[in-house]
Write an enzyme that holds these catalytic residues in place. Structure first.
Site: not given
Ligand code: NAD
Length: 345
Positions: A122, A164
């Site tokens: 990501t 995250y």
């Protein structure tokens, strides 16, 4: 969402596909409605697909399944994808994204050392460093002032992350390391915003689908910040073509990192998205504005030069076309998104 499209794509090409998922998505986002379950049912009806309901945190089970099935290719999309969830549940986030990834890598290494591995990383691995870049402001959007996009050499260090971002980066680094140390042919795709049909978007993840669904329902949306934040967006089918480009050539690169997204040609701000959706749906919904969220990147645009060059790949679906396709899918499946009486909006 991404995993289900990969499964469908490769099964249609008559590959034997095994899908592992523990169907946690709905619970992660506190939804009583169906989300991942819909995709599970959808895949269950397709030929060449075997569904295995397992948890990537279960190391012994991963090893057992992998040794039995001996996969040639692993596309590791299982994950906890929500930033807010990671702030509230850092251990679970870590165990799913970091431990889950090393479990899968290790199972592959033991089952088929020559197997190829794709990791869905990501843009969040670059964390707050992105926000240190100078921006220029236009009436409906921000843009980077001095660069067109973020390339793979951008620093992942000395930056504020989120749990995250850290857990995904851990998986990203393991995928690189397993290539260097154990010769696993891995590729790491650092993705910005991927969208597509069968995406059950929530405010905290899958935001494009979330906005489309809210417009379909005629429900209000909230923008955190001034709405000029920008992302490059990539249709899921285009992402799969990039995966396929990596898999189909006898790739001489290992542990290679690709920043992947729509790139500079396929960007959108939230204010622009609202305008497009108003035109597309012929509808206006109340738009509320809240304060900026600490962990949000104001602008993220992937520099996709490396993917274009090494994979001979480029995005084909424009934001406008992709949004039309997504809205058409949501409308055709309106029963899944119907606002319920008394529902809190
Ligand atoms: N969609 C995006 O824009 C985007 C951007 C960057 C990175 N990613 C990453 O790509 C991956 C796929 O994203 P997506 O958009 O398809 O999200 P998704 O939530 O639709 O897919 C993740 C899947 O993992 C499953 N899962 C969660 N915990 C699990 C566990 N412990 N064991 C097995 N399965 C588990 C969920 O049920 C879900 O089906 C995620 O890892 C995410 O971090 C997505």
């Amino acid at each position: 969402m991404i995993g289900s499209h990969c499964a469908e794509h490769f099964a249609k090409k008559k590959n034997k596909v095994i899908v592992i998922d523990n169907l946690l998505r709905s619970a992660i986002f506190g939804s009583k409605d169906k989300s991942v379950e819909y995709n599970w049912q959808y895949l269950s009806k397709l030929p060449h697909i075997k569904l295995i309901k397992k948890d990537v945190r279960d190391r012994a089970e991963m090893l057992r399944v992998f040794v039995k099935e001996k996969p040639d290719v692993v596309i590791h999309t299982a994950g906890q994808p929500g930033v807010k969830y990671s702030l509230e549940n850092p251990f679970e986030d870590y165990e799913i994204n970091a431990t889950g990834t090393i479990n899968v890598l290790e199972a592959l290494r033991k089952a088929n050392k020559r197997g190829k591995f794709i990791y869905t990383s990501t843009n969040k691995v670059y964390g707050n460093n992105v926000n240190a870049l100078a921006l220029k402001s236009q009436p409906k959007r921000y843009l980077f002032k001095h660069i067109k996009g973020i390339n793979e050499r951008f620093s992942i260090d000395l930056t504020g992350h989120t749990p995250y971002g850290v857990s995904k980066l851990t998986g990203d680094l393991y995928a690189q390391d397993y290539a260097q140390i154990f010769d696993i042919k891995s590729a790491i795709f650092r993705m910005s915003c991927i969208y597509g049909t069968r995406q059950f978007g929530f405010e905290d993840q899958g935001w494009l689908a979330w906005f489309v669904i809210r417009f379909f329902q005629g429900n209000p949306v909230t923008i955190y910040g001034d709405g000029k934040q920008v992302r490059d967006i990539l249709w899921v089918g285009d992402l799969i073509k990039a995966f396929e480009a990596f898999l189909s050539r006898d790739f001489r690169y290992k542990g290679e990192v690709f920043n992947i997204g729509g790139g500079g040609g396929n960007t959108i701000s939230l204010l622009e998205l609202i305008e497009i959706l108003e035109r597309l749906t012929g509808r206006q919904v109340p738009v509320h504005f809240g304060p900026w969220r600490k962990f949000d990147q104001k602008v993220y645009i992937s520099d996709i030069t490396k993917a274009k060059k090494l994979l001979k790949w480029q995005p084909m679906v424009s934001p406008h076309e992709g949004l039309q396709r997504l809205y058409a899918w949501v409308s055709q499946n309106g029963h899944l998104f119907k606002k319920k009486t008394g529902e809190k909006t």
